[in-house]
Design a protein around this motif. Structure first.
Motif, PDB file in Angstrom:
ATOM      1  N   UNK A 234     -42.602 -34.135  69.303  1.00 23.81           N
ATOM      2  CA  UNK A 234     -41.043 -33.116  68.835  1.00 23.81           C
ATOM      3  C   UNK A 234     -39.725 -34.265  68.680  1.00 23.81           C
ATOM      4  N   UNK A 235     -38.784 -34.541  68.226  1.00 21.75           N
ATOM      5  CA  UNK A 235     -37.394 -35.136  68.091  1.00 21.75           C
ATOM      6  C   UNK A 235     -36.835 -34.912  69.326  1.00 21.75           C
ATOM      7  N   UNK A 236     -37.376 -33.917  70.230  1.00 21.79           N
ATOM      8  CA  UNK A 236     -36.875 -34.092  71.309  1.00 21.79           C
ATOM      9  C   UNK A 236     -37.291 -34.602  72.578  1.00 21.79           C
ATOM     10  N   UNK A 237     -38.372 -34.671  72.725  1.00 25.14           N
ATOM     11  CA  UNK A 237     -39.633 -35.835  73.482  1.00 25.14           C
ATOM     12  C   UNK A 237     -39.552 -37.229  73.315  1.00 25.14           C
ATOM     13  N   UNK A 238     -39.288 -37.255  72.087  1.00 25.58           N
ATOM     14  CA  UNK A 238     -39.341 -39.149  71.370  1.00 25.58           C
ATOM     15  C   UNK A 238     -37.746 -39.386  72.218  1.00 25.58           C
ATOM     16  N   UNK A 239     -37.161 -38.283  71.680  1.00 19.80           N
ATOM     17  CA  UNK A 239     -35.667 -39.159  72.097  1.00 19.80           C
ATOM     18  C   UNK A 239     -35.491 -39.034  73.753  1.00 19.80           C
ATOM     19  N   UNK A 240     -36.038 -38.642  74.718  1.00 19.14           N
ATOM     20  CA  UNK A 240     -36.281 -38.492  75.834  1.00 19.14           C
ATOM     21  C   UNK A 240     -37.039 -39.516  76.216  1.00 19.14           C
ATOM     22  N   UNK A 241     -37.614 -39.999  75.087  1.00 22.18           N
ATOM     23  CA  UNK A 241     -38.821 -41.264  75.794  1.00 22.18           C
ATOM     24  C   UNK A 241     -37.087 -42.576  75.243  1.00 22.18           C
ATOM     25  N   UNK A 242     -36.878 -42.603  74.358  1.00 18.96           N
ATOM     26  CA  UNK A 242     -36.000 -43.812  74.038  1.00 18.96           C
ATOM     27  C   UNK A 242     -34.631 -44.182  74.442  1.00 18.96           C
ATOM     28  N   UNK A 243     -34.176 -43.009  75.499  1.00 19.27           N
ATOM     29  CA  UNK A 243     -33.236 -42.648  75.910  1.00 19.27           C
ATOM     30  C   UNK A 243     -33.635 -43.227  77.839  1.00 19.27           C
ATOM     31  N   UNK A 244     -35.127 -43.217  78.325  1.00 15.19           N
ATOM     32  CA  UNK A 244     -35.455 -43.744  79.356  1.00 15.19           C
ATOM     33  C   UNK A 244     -35.947 -44.882  78.633  1.00 15.19           C
ATOM     34  N   UNK A 245     -36.303 -45.329  78.165  1.00 15.90           N
ATOM     35  CA  UNK A 245     -36.789 -47.153  77.920  1.00 15.90           C
ATOM     36  C   UNK A 245     -34.769 -47.470  77.874  1.00 15.90           C
ATOM     37  N   UNK A 246     -34.035 -47.224  77.454  1.00 16.04           N
ATOM     38  CA  UNK A 246     -33.223 -47.605  77.226  1.00 16.04           C
ATOM     39  C   UNK A 246     -31.500 -47.662  78.710  1.00 16.04           C
ATOM     40  N   UNK A 247     -31.552 -46.736  79.396  1.00 17.58           N
ATOM     41  CA  UNK A 247     -31.308 -46.899  80.503  1.00 17.58           C
ATOM     42  C   UNK A 247     -32.246 -47.576  81.602  1.00 17.58           C
ATOM     43  N   UNK A 248     -33.833 -48.161  81.499  1.00 18.75           N
ATOM     44  CA  UNK A 248     -33.852 -48.901  82.106  1.00 18.75           C
ATOM     45  C   UNK A 248     -34.592 -50.534  81.546  1.00 18.75           C
ATOM     46  N   UNK A 249     -33.741 -50.474  80.679  1.00 18.12           N
ATOM     47  CA  UNK A 249     -32.871 -51.768  79.803  1.00 18.12           C
ATOM     48  C   UNK A 249     -31.782 -51.956  80.147  1.00 18.12           C
ATOM     49  N   UNK A 250     -30.606 -51.414  81.155  1.00 18.24           N
ATOM     50  CA  UNK A 250     -29.132 -51.751  81.315  1.00 18.24           C
ATOM     51  C   UNK A 250     -28.190 -51.036  79.442  1.00 18.24           C
ATOM     52  N   UNK A 251     -29.330 -50.150  78.984  1.00 18.10           N
ATOM     53  CA  UNK A 251     -29.192 -49.691  77.606  1.00 18.10           C
ATOM     54  C   UNK A 251     -28.173 -48.182  77.330  1.00 18.10           C
ATOM     55  N   UNK A 252     -27.598 -47.586  76.519  1.00 16.36           N
ATOM     56  CA  UNK A 252     -26.718 -46.394  76.450  1.00 16.36           C
ATOM     57  C   UNK A 252     -27.255 -46.233  75.414  1.00 16.36           C
ATOM     58  N   UNK A 253     -27.553 -44.734  75.141  1.00  7.08           N
ATOM     59  CA  UNK A 253     -27.976 -44.082  73.809  1.00  7.08           C
ATOM     60  C   UNK A 253     -26.415 -42.890  73.789  1.00  7.08           C
TER      61      UNK A 253
END
Length: 257
Positions: free
Chosen positions: A213-232
């Motif tokens: 689902x889009x929701x779960x894929x967005x969760x992965x995106x947010x987790x990767x960005x946070x780990x790279x000091x990024x933000x969505x």
């Protein structure tokens, strides 16, 4: 003077504790929501597996060919469950710091080009127009190149899967300070298309072509960005106004020409 400094130190400590407390609450809410959504979506393939196996065990198949088809469908549902579990494990490892990005200077123009080459055909098959504005070659992002490529691909896939018309546009801007870079993904859908539903929908019937689902894929995106000091961030526009814009913030590097 000493008393004043001590009071200021206590005040600073209290503020830090309050910030840590709020972050802990936010993380608990995030993890709880993620587990709830994942468990909810796991029910679809699991229900399908149970139903198919029950029909086989009770001898309700018309012939051997139908029985083989049921086994095939149950196997496909098992693979989908494995995909959900793999996503849960990856997000958990990122959140726990056991899966860390390899941060390095990355050419944003190069990543954009790679994503464009990968996603153009998929967009065209859905009659969507996918456009890119390539950044200047000297713009370097502090990121893991594989993670950045993966999360941009995931976001564009979501826009393609959920869209049925219009344009998907990826571009970047840099603030005057030059300390960060903004990546923008715009598409012709309302803001609500990128937001989680307030209430979880009924468990869907399993289909062989189902994707995460889009929701779960967005969760992965947010987790990767946070780990790279990024933000969505989702840029709020007036109700119904398009295009909708997602903003990705990542640290940048100034490279002399």
């Amino acid at each position: 003077m000493a008393g004043s400094n001590q009071a200021e130190s206590v005040k600073t400590t209290e503020q830090q504790l309050q910030i840590a407390y709020r972050r802990a609450l936010e993380m608990a809410s995030f993890k709880g929501g993620f587990l709830m959504r994942t468990a909810h979506e796991l029910r679809s393939p699991l229900n399908k597996i149970i139903s198919l196996q029950q029909m086989i065990l009770e001898g309700l198949c018309d012939d051997i060919e139908e029985e083989r088809q049921f086994v095939t469908d149950a196997y496909a549902a098992s693979l989908q469950m494995l995909e959900y579990l793999d996503l849960m494990i990856r997000v958990s490892k990122i959140e726990m710091g056991r899966l860390e990005p390899q941060i390095q200077p990355v050419s944003l123009a190069e990543i954009f080009t790679q994503v464009k080459d990968l996603m153009q055909v998929q967009a065209a098959e859905r009659n969507l127009r996918l456009t890119f504005e390539l950044p200047q070659p000297d713009i370097k992002i502090q990121a893991d190149p594989s993670w950045l490529h993966n999360l941009l691909t995931l976001l564009i896939e979501i826009a393609i899967d959920e869209g049925d018309r219009g344009t998907i546009h990826l571009y970047s801007t840099s603030p005057d300070s030059g300390s960060a870079c903004y990546l923008w993904l715009a598409d012709d859908r309302p803001n609500s298309a990128w937001q989680d539903p307030v209430n979880l929908p009924p468990v869907a019937d399993f289909a062989l072509n189902d994707t995460l689902s889009a929701s779960l894929r967005m969760t992965l995106v947010e987790a990767m960005l946070t780990a790279m000091s990024g933000q969505l961030s989702l840029i709020s526009l007036a109700d119904g106004e398009v295009p909708t814009r997602l903003q990705i913030t990542l640290p940048t590097i100034a490279v002399p020409s």
